[in-house]
Design a protein around this motif. Structure first.
Motif, short mmCIF file in Angstrom:
data_model
loop_
_atom_site.label_atom_id
_atom_site.label_comp_id
_atom_site.label_asym_id
_atom_site.label_seq_id
_atom_site.Cartn_x
_atom_site.Cartn_y
_atom_site.Cartn_z
N LYS A 20 0.85 -1.20 0.00
CA LYS A 20 0.00 0.00 0.00
C LYS A 20 0.88 1.25 0.00
O LYS A 20 2.05 1.22 0.39
CB LYS A 20 -0.92 0.02 1.22
CG LYS A 20 -0.19 0.16 2.57
CD LYS A 20 0.02 1.61 2.96
CE LYS A 20 0.74 1.90 4.21
NZ LYS A 20 2.09 2.03 4.45
N ILE A 22 0.35 5.46 1.22
CA ILE A 22 -0.56 6.46 1.80
C ILE A 22 -0.40 7.76 1.00
O ILE A 22 0.71 8.28 0.86
CB ILE A 22 -0.26 6.66 3.30
CG1 ILE A 22 -0.52 5.35 4.06
CG2 ILE A 22 -1.13 7.79 3.87
CD1 ILE A 22 -0.26 5.40 5.55
N GLU A 26 -0.65 10.04 6.77
CA GLU A 26 0.12 9.18 7.69
C GLU A 26 0.47 9.97 8.96
O GLU A 26 0.60 11.20 8.94
CB GLU A 26 1.40 8.61 7.05
CG GLU A 26 2.30 9.58 6.35
CD GLU A 26 1.85 9.80 4.93
OE1 GLU A 26 1.09 10.79 4.77
OE2 GLU A 26 2.23 9.06 4.02
N HIS A 27 0.63 9.29 10.01
CA HIS A 27 0.90 9.80 11.36
C HIS A 27 -0.30 10.53 11.97
O HIS A 27 -0.73 10.17 13.05
CB HIS A 27 2.15 10.71 11.40
CG HIS A 27 3.40 9.90 11.33
ND1 HIS A 27 3.77 9.05 12.34
CD2 HIS A 27 4.34 9.76 10.35
CE1 HIS A 27 4.90 8.44 12.00
NE2 HIS A 27 5.26 8.84 10.80
N GLY A 156 -4.45 1.17 11.92
CA GLY A 156 -5.28 0.23 11.15
C GLY A 156 -5.30 0.55 9.67
O GLY A 156 -5.83 -0.24 8.88
N THR A 197 8.78 2.12 11.80
CA THR A 197 7.46 2.72 12.03
C THR A 197 7.23 2.92 13.52
O THR A 197 6.72 3.96 13.95
CB THR A 197 6.37 1.80 11.44
OG1 THR A 197 6.61 1.66 10.05
CG2 THR A 197 4.97 2.38 11.64
N GLY A 281 4.05 6.71 4.21
CA GLY A 281 4.32 5.73 5.28
C GLY A 281 4.88 6.47 6.49
O GLY A 281 4.58 7.64 6.70
C1 MEV Z 1 2.34 3.67 8.56
O1 MEV Z 1 2.17 3.13 7.25
C2 MEV Z 1 1.30 4.72 8.83
C3 MEV Z 1 1.43 5.41 10.18
O2 MEV Z 1 0.44 6.44 10.20
C4 MEV Z 1 1.23 4.44 11.32
C5 MEV Z 1 -0.21 3.96 11.44
O3 MEV Z 1 -1.11 4.64 10.98
O4 MEV Z 1 -0.38 2.90 12.06
C6 MEV Z 1 2.79 6.08 10.35
#
Ligand code: MEV
Length: 338
Positions: A20, A22, A26-27, A156, A197, A281
């Protein structure tokens, strides 16, 4: 070592999941904002499960593990093994032992969801071995059990995206399909640097906790950017989505998860004509995602490799519409162009 009957030894199950990326969120998604993610079928994971003949997995795939009653406790608490052991427990098969071999085309620890995808493929393989239908909610829950080990506190989004059939908008544990009206390309560039991560998520949490008012402002800004980005993705507004990605990259920089190498790749993509670029990510290494017009994708991809990316993949957004994803949606590009 235990020996299986010939019939049991022949039994096997298979499962698959994909990488995948993002697009936005993310974060901040860990702290309640929405996020947008896309599955990447060009980077698949396959898993094969068999009743275990011993306590050690054969080494024919990228990696293998034994889970269940005869597994050596505490030997390897990887996300995929945790997910499979939880599945065996929930299915009343805690007294059994399985061997899972995973064939993973996703570069590990690069923000492309390798841990969730390996867990998803492994759980699907074990379900297939036992002839069990897995509903999507149950599969998501099991992969999340593994992700909580791999990521510390996972939102998730990875577990959802690696099992999805098209782009998703994810928030607080639920995902819905995301409309895509864009005709553009996404170039994914691998920095070649592994990011943790778990560490990145913990660093961001500390940073936000240190100044709750600033954290609230930043999370509100992130949520607004994600709304703008989602509208632009649906309406086919490539320049708006690109500038939104750039603003989100600034925000990720403020959260401390960008690096000079990532910043160099973002600048190289923009100089080669990309509308926007950002890390994707967890950061602290991993991958950069650049949005470009399709006719400029080859130039952006080449510029990223000249600037230090170890490999790139190009995905056409037209291939992202739910159900239209195929294993040939993107091709890896390697080597430094002159
Ligand atoms: C990791 O791919 C995405 C993060 O936002 C962690 C998460 O959402 O579990 C950094």
């Amino acid at each position: 070592m235990r020996h299986n009957s010939p019939a049991t030894a022949l039994a096997r199950g298979t499962g698959q999941a994909v990488a995948k990326a993002i697009l936005l969120g993310e974060h901040t998604v860990v702290h309640g904002t929405p996020a947008i993610a896309i599955p990447l079928p060009a980077l698949p994971v396959r898993a094969v499960a068999r009743p275990a003949a011993g306590t050690e997995a054969g080494a024919s795939g990228s990696f293998g593990f034994v889970a269940g009653a005869a597994a050596v406790a505490g030997d390897d608490r990887s996300g995929p093994r945790v997910a499979v052991e939880e599945a065996l427990r929930r299915w009343g098969r805690g007294a059994e032992t399985v061997e899972v071999v995973v064939y993973c085309d996703i570069p590990l620890a690069r923000g492309l969801g390798s841990s969730a995808a390996c867990a998803g493929a492994a759980v699907r393989a074990v379900a297939d071995l036992y002839g069990r239908d897995l509903d999507p909610g149950e599969l998501y829950d099991l992969v999340q059990c593994g992700e909580q080990v791999a990521h510390g506190r996972a939102s998730g989004i990875d577990a959802s995206a690696v099992l999805a059939s098209g782009p998703i908008r994810f928030q607080s544990g639920s995902a819905r399909p995301m409309p895509v009206g864009l005709d553009a390309a996404l170039v994914i560039a691998d920095t070649g640097v592994s990011g943790s991560t778990q560490q990145a998520v913990a660093d961001v949490r500390r940073r936000l906790a240190a100044d709750p008012r600033a954290a609230r402002r930043l999370l509100n800004r992130a949520a607004a950017l994600i709304d703008t980005g989602a509208d632009a993705l649906a309406a086919g507004q490539t320049p708006t989505l690109g500038s939104t990605m750039l603003e989100f990259q600034d925000l990720l920089g403020e959260l401390g998860v960008s690096t000079p190498h990532i910043d160099t790749l973002v600048a190289a993509a923009l100089a080669a004509g990309a509308h926007g670029a950002k890390l994707t990510g967890a950061g602290l290494g991993g991958c950069v995602l650049a949005l470009t017009d399709t006719h400029a994708a080859a130039a952006v991809s080449a510029a990223l490799r000249r600037a230090g990316a170890v490999q790139t993949w190009t995905v056409r957004t037209a291939d992202l519409r739910a159900g239209a994803l195929s294993l040939s949606a993107s091709t890896p590009e390697r080597g430094i162009p002159s």
